[in-house]
Write a protein that holds these residues in place. Sequence first.
Motif, PDB file in Angstrom:
ATOM      1  N   ALA A 432       0.840  -1.204   0.000  1.00 18.46           N
ATOM      2  CA  ALA A 432       0.000   0.000   0.000  1.00 18.46           C
ATOM      3  C   ALA A 432       0.869   1.246   0.000  1.00 18.46           C
ATOM      4  CB  ALA A 432      -0.918   0.011   1.219  1.00 18.46           C
ATOM      5  N   THR A 433       0.446   2.278  -0.772  1.00 17.61           N
ATOM      6  CA  THR A 433       1.149   3.563  -0.816  1.00 17.61           C
ATOM      7  C   THR A 433       0.141   4.691  -0.669  1.00 17.61           C
ATOM      8  OG1 THR A 433       0.984   3.636  -3.236  1.00 17.61           O
ATOM      9  CG2 THR A 433       2.986   2.662  -2.309  1.00 17.61           C
ATOM     10  N   ASP A 434       0.618   5.833  -0.115  1.00 12.28           N
ATOM     11  CA  ASP A 434      -0.232   7.016   0.023  1.00 12.28           C
ATOM     12  C   ASP A 434       0.667   8.241  -0.024  1.00 12.28           C
ATOM     13  OD1 ASP A 434      -3.106   7.975   0.957  1.00 12.28           O
ATOM     14  OD2 ASP A 434      -1.641   9.145   2.078  1.00 12.28           O
ATOM     15  N   ASP A 435       0.397   9.173  -0.921  1.00 18.31           N
ATOM     16  CA  ASP A 435       1.237  10.360  -1.090  1.00 18.31           C
ATOM     17  C   ASP A 435       0.810  11.510  -0.190  1.00 18.31           C
ATOM     18  OD1 ASP A 435       2.729   9.075  -3.036  1.00 18.31           O
ATOM     19  OD2 ASP A 435       1.403   9.733  -4.661  1.00 18.31           O
ATOM     20  N   GLY A 436      -0.237  11.301   0.604  1.00 12.77           N
ATOM     21  CA  GLY A 436      -0.716  12.368   1.471  1.00 12.77           C
ATOM     22  C   GLY A 436      -0.277  12.160   2.906  1.00 12.77           C
ATOM     23  N   SER A 437      -1.251  11.835   3.764  1.00 13.82           N
ATOM     24  CA  SER A 437      -0.948  11.685   5.189  1.00 13.82           C
ATOM     25  C   SER A 437      -0.226  10.394   5.520  1.00 13.82           C
ATOM     26  CB  SER A 437      -2.258  11.750   5.992  1.00 13.82           C
ATOM     27  OG  SER A 437      -3.157  10.742   5.552  1.00 13.82           O
ATOM     28  N   GLY A 438      -0.194   9.450   4.578  1.00 12.68           N
ATOM     29  CA  GLY A 438       0.488   8.183   4.811  1.00 12.68           C
ATOM     30  C   GLY A 438      -0.469   7.053   5.118  1.00 12.68           C
ATOM     31  N   VAL A 439      -0.027   5.822   4.829  1.00 19.19           N
ATOM     32  CA  VAL A 439      -0.864   4.640   5.060  1.00 19.19           C
ATOM     33  C   VAL A 439      -1.022   4.410   6.564  1.00 19.19           C
ATOM     34  CG1 VAL A 439      -1.055   2.145   4.742  1.00 19.19           C
ATOM     35  CG2 VAL A 439      -0.172   3.597   2.884  1.00 19.19           C
ATOM     36  N   ASN A 440      -2.242   4.145   7.002  1.00 18.95           N
ATOM     37  CA  ASN A 440      -2.497   3.822   8.400  1.00 18.95           C
ATOM     38  C   ASN A 440      -2.571   2.310   8.604  1.00 18.95           C
ATOM     39  OD1 ASN A 440      -3.113   4.354  11.126  1.00 18.95           O
ATOM     40  ND2 ASN A 440      -5.281   4.080  10.716  1.00 18.95           N
ATOM     41  N   GLY A 441      -3.393   1.608   7.810  1.00 23.94           N
ATOM     42  CA  GLY A 441      -3.503   0.156   7.928  1.00 23.94           C
ATOM     43  C   GLY A 441      -4.003  -0.456   6.639  1.00 23.94           C
ATOM     44  N   THR A 442      -3.667  -1.735   6.436  1.00 19.23           N
ATOM     45  CA  THR A 442      -4.120  -2.485   5.255  1.00 19.23           C
ATOM     46  C   THR A 442      -4.905  -3.698   5.739  1.00 19.23           C
ATOM     47  OG1 THR A 442      -2.256  -1.756   3.917  1.00 19.23           O
ATOM     48  CG2 THR A 442      -3.361  -3.773   3.219  1.00 19.23           C
ATOM     49  N   PHE A 443      -6.002  -4.021   5.042  1.00 20.88           N
ATOM     50  CA  PHE A 443      -6.906  -5.077   5.491  1.00 20.88           C
ATOM     51  C   PHE A 443      -7.234  -6.014   4.327  1.00 20.88           C
ATOM     52  CE2 PHE A 443      -7.579  -1.067   7.629  1.00 20.88           C
ATOM     53  CZ  PHE A 443      -7.419  -1.411   8.956  1.00 20.88           C
ATOM     54  N   TYR A 444      -7.660  -7.249   4.668  1.00 18.65           N
ATOM     55  CA  TYR A 444      -8.018  -8.192   3.610  1.00 18.65           C
ATOM     56  C   TYR A 444      -9.044  -9.202   4.132  1.00 18.65           C
ATOM     57  CZ  TYR A 444      -4.884 -11.591   5.844  1.00 18.65           C
ATOM     58  OH  TYR A 444      -4.287 -12.461   6.723  1.00 18.65           O
ATOM     59  N   MET A 445      -9.757  -9.829   3.177  1.00 15.32           N
ATOM     60  CA  MET A 445     -10.675 -10.933   3.473  1.00 15.32           C
ATOM     61  C   MET A 445     -10.440 -12.011   2.428  1.00 15.32           C
ATOM     62  SD  MET A 445     -14.277  -8.975   4.370  1.00 15.32           S
ATOM     63  CE  MET A 445     -14.483  -8.373   2.688  1.00 15.32           C
ATOM     64  N   VAL A 446     -10.474 -13.265   2.847  1.00 16.68           N
ATOM     65  CA  VAL A 446     -10.348 -14.395   1.938  1.00 16.68           C
ATOM     66  C   VAL A 446     -11.719 -15.044   1.801  1.00 16.68           C
ATOM     67  CG1 VAL A 446      -9.259 -16.631   1.510  1.00 16.68           C
ATOM     68  CG2 VAL A 446      -7.934 -14.757   2.543  1.00 16.68           C
ATOM     69  N   ASN A 447     -12.229 -15.093   0.561  1.00 17.25           N
ATOM     70  CA  ASN A 447     -13.521 -15.720   0.271  1.00 17.25           C
ATOM     71  C   ASN A 447     -14.647 -15.123   1.114  1.00 17.25           C
ATOM     72  OD1 ASN A 447     -12.292 -17.428  -1.616  1.00 17.25           O
ATOM     73  ND2 ASN A 447     -11.813 -18.955  -0.040  1.00 17.25           N
ATOM     74  N   GLY A 448     -14.594 -13.788   1.317  1.00 16.99           N
ATOM     75  CA  GLY A 448     -15.638 -13.097   2.052  1.00 16.99           C
ATOM     76  C   GLY A 448     -15.668 -13.370   3.530  1.00 16.99           C
ATOM     77  N   GLY A 449     -14.579 -13.927   4.073  1.00 13.66           N
ATOM     78  CA  GLY A 449     -14.508 -14.239   5.496  1.00 13.66           C
ATOM     79  C   GLY A 449     -14.272 -13.000   6.343  1.00 13.66           C
ATOM     80  N   PRO A 450     -13.819 -13.199   7.587  1.00 19.03           N
ATOM     81  CA  PRO A 450     -13.616 -12.061   8.484  1.00 19.03           C
ATOM     82  C   PRO A 450     -12.488 -11.156   7.986  1.00 19.03           C
ATOM     83  CG  PRO A 450     -12.740 -14.085   9.447  1.00 19.03           C
ATOM     84  CD  PRO A 450     -13.510 -14.488   8.239  1.00 19.03           C
ATOM     85  N   SER A 451     -12.600  -9.870   8.328  1.00 15.64           N
ATOM     86  CA  SER A 451     -11.582  -8.892   7.955  1.00 15.64           C
ATOM     87  C   SER A 451     -10.334  -9.096   8.816  1.00 15.64           C
ATOM     88  CB  SER A 451     -12.133  -7.482   8.139  1.00 15.64           C
ATOM     89  OG  SER A 451     -11.131  -6.521   7.911  1.00 15.64           O
ATOM     90  N   GLU A 452      -9.169  -9.139   8.166  1.00 18.60           N
ATOM     91  CA  GLU A 452      -7.891  -9.313   8.854  1.00 18.60           C
ATOM     92  C   GLU A 452      -7.003  -8.098   8.591  1.00 18.60           C
ATOM     93  OE1 GLU A 452      -7.212 -11.871  10.759  1.00 18.60           O
ATOM     94  OE2 GLU A 452      -8.801 -13.299  10.208  1.00 18.60           O
ATOM     95  N   THR A 453      -6.191  -7.731   9.571  1.00 15.52           N
ATOM     96  CA  THR A 453      -5.208  -6.659   9.383  1.00 15.52           C
ATOM     97  C   THR A 453      -3.940  -7.254   8.793  1.00 15.52           C
ATOM     98  OG1 THR A 453      -6.096  -5.412  11.249  1.00 15.52           O
ATOM     99  CG2 THR A 453      -3.873  -4.841  10.499  1.00 15.52           C
ATOM    100  N   TYR A 454      -3.480  -6.715   7.664  1.00 15.86           N
ATOM    101  CA  TYR A 454      -2.296  -7.248   6.980  1.00 15.86           C
ATOM    102  C   TYR A 454      -1.032  -6.757   7.687  1.00 15.86           C
ATOM    103  CZ  TYR A 454       1.215  -8.117   3.386  1.00 15.86           C
ATOM    104  OH  TYR A 454       2.318  -8.552   2.711  1.00 15.86           O
ATOM    105  N   SER A 455      -0.137  -7.688   7.988  1.00 15.96           N
ATOM    106  CA  SER A 455       1.144  -7.319   8.594  1.00 15.96           C
ATOM    107  C   SER A 455       2.311  -8.028   7.921  1.00 15.96           C
ATOM    108  CB  SER A 455       1.147  -7.653  10.092  1.00 15.96           C
ATOM    109  OG  SER A 455       0.916  -9.046  10.289  1.00 15.96           O
TER     110      SER A 455
END
Length: 751
Positions: A432-455
């Motif tokens: 993830a990239t952000d040219d403004g205030s900066g990335v805060n967090g990245t998230f993902y779901m596999v097959n519509g499952g629960p949301s996970e924080t990417y690390s």
Amino acid sequence: MKQKYRRGIDMVDKNVCQRKNMGLWLLIALAVFLAVPGTLAAGNFPPFFNQYYDTSGSRIDASSCIICHEAAPQLNDYGKDLNRAGVNKNSNDSEVVQGLISIESNDSDGDGFSNIDEINARFFPGNASDHPESDESDTIPPVTTSDVTEGSSYNNSVTVTLNATDNGSGIDETFYAVNGGTVATYSEPFVVDTVGQDNLTFWSTDLAGNVEPQNMVNFTIVSSTIEDTIPPVTTSDVTEGSSYNNNVTVTLSATDDGSGVNETFYMVNGGPTETYSAPFVVDTAGQDNLTFWSTDKAGNVEPQHMVNFTIVTMEDTIPPVTTSDVTEGSSYNNTVTVTLNATDNPGGSGVNKTYYMVNGGKKKKYSEPFIVDTIGQDNITYWSTDLAGNVEPQNMVNFTIVPIEDVIPPVTTSDVTEGSSYNNSVTITLNATDDGSGVNGTFYMVNGGPSETYSAPFVVNIAGQDNLTYWSTDKVGNVEPQNMVNFTIIPTEDTIPPVTTSDVTEGSSYVNSVTVTLNATDNPGGSGVNKTYYMLDGGKKKTYSKPFIIDTIGSVDLTYWSTDNAGNIESQNMVNFTIVKEQVNATAKRNIGTKSILPGESTNITVSIAGNANALALHEIPPKGWIVTRENDNADVFKNKTIEWVWRNKEANKTVTYTLTAPENISVGTYKIKGTIVDSKGTVVNVEGDESVKIDILEFYRRLGDDPAIVETMDLLRAFDDFRNNVVPDGFDRPLNAEEVIELIDEWRNS
């Protein structure tokens, strides 16, 4: 001006003194004690608080008294906590400091912030409505790294540096423990010198209260006995016969390829010896000379070097010139980093210090670029001084900080592409990239499952059609539209389990400990290793992630196995081995003759060694700068540079006697002697017994009277007089303090 006087004093007629009523002496002692410098009255507490916490001139300047009071004499919650900690109008400096420290971790006013956090942020610790704003958006703990790596080995010792970073509220504190010992707060690099297998545990916390999971690194300290007989080499950037205007800044550099540089020393024009720590200025007009040399950690002393040079006096009446990279009338988005640069005129005395003020606030000394982030009209005032005392007129620059709204969300990409196909599993990396205030967090779901924080990269191994949804947020709350990619996991039949091996072999034996490394591989074309497990002596199953240490003395059973991504489980493997403890067949005990001495005095030390070890060595390590003089011993060899005695024989008892002499200019305090004995196999045992010698200012006063073993009345009166007049006893670097006067009173009362 502090005074010094002779060790011998003229005693008044003792018979006259003895005729005095003892009640008079007690009244004198009481009067002196109550007038001890540093005792705090109520009106003296505010400036003391300001000095201790550097709050003078801030919004919590304690001179307003509302640090501790709601309205005098009513104490607020912080003042009540201080009072409960023993602080009152009769407390001395030491008691006030102890009281302040003891309640720093309290939340006196119950607003969710500790007292020290509020004081550091310049909020009142006794006012529940006055506190920093809590940053609840930071849920990610810091990351701490060490320059000591897993499985590494070091000779004799290693200096450990820890580095912590945090992408949110910022680092609060970093902690560490060596070999499972006491937890310490990290403030600067520290030395580990315990020979053998060692481990370091470390972690950090941030200002939002997040606690990092503990990290551990295992390493080895090897005792090295390689003799170093070559002294260091020291150079100076001042050259023979050179000439300088008004002054010269001297830089010394020392190198040593053996045990390492211990210290560098220098003398200017034959004056006192100084320990070199940083470049220094010589400004004595005329012919000058510099003598310099170094010592190494093996005790080798470099021959002294001398360089002659000249300081030519030139009148300097021109102040420095300071510039800023922030220009008049300029405008900046959200913040600006300000860099100041000062130069002095050619041939001038050189820049001394640079100062600045932001928006007419507190004067600060410039040392590195600083940030201004106050929205609206701002100004910086800045100026410098030179070594001749010239002061530059103040410069001012006006500029504007403009708030810029960030409305553009981050952009996130995946290395898994639409419609792609993978055998058995796929490891997914998101970026993830952000040219403004900066990335805060990245998230993902596999097959519509629960949301996970990417690390970190993660594995998807669900056979068939799969999809991945992913997105990011930035620090001002913009949320990226969700991205989705479809892919396929094709199952390939894998019925063969992994194979795991250990570097510990059946029936082997190890001294003190062993580091175990497990290695698992899966068959070619298989699904890949999933996890490796192990158990010690049939105990709890653990997941293997890195080499681990076993130091349980006796017979040990290690069971280990692995699984693959297709679910195959390897049959358990077991290896039996033994850990044996090796010891030196000897013990050593130290006896210190006189444990309290004056600067420049000596004490006799005896080390008694009992045992039957062959080829034994004793290594004594005195306090830095103390001199060891060999007296009596039955050693075959003595090495003065490293203070080592060596025996080739196998006599049951060995005795060493030596004299230890303190430096003349040493400070009051307790100094420790360390020592070890080592045998031919490199096994080390510490010397037990006495280890401390005290440079004792009280000893000076005990020796004034007829009986040096006790504090007599005239000894006490002389101490009172010296304390009240700030007199420094001969050989010491400071006068008595209040605690030492009280200790003398107690000794006198009990003698």
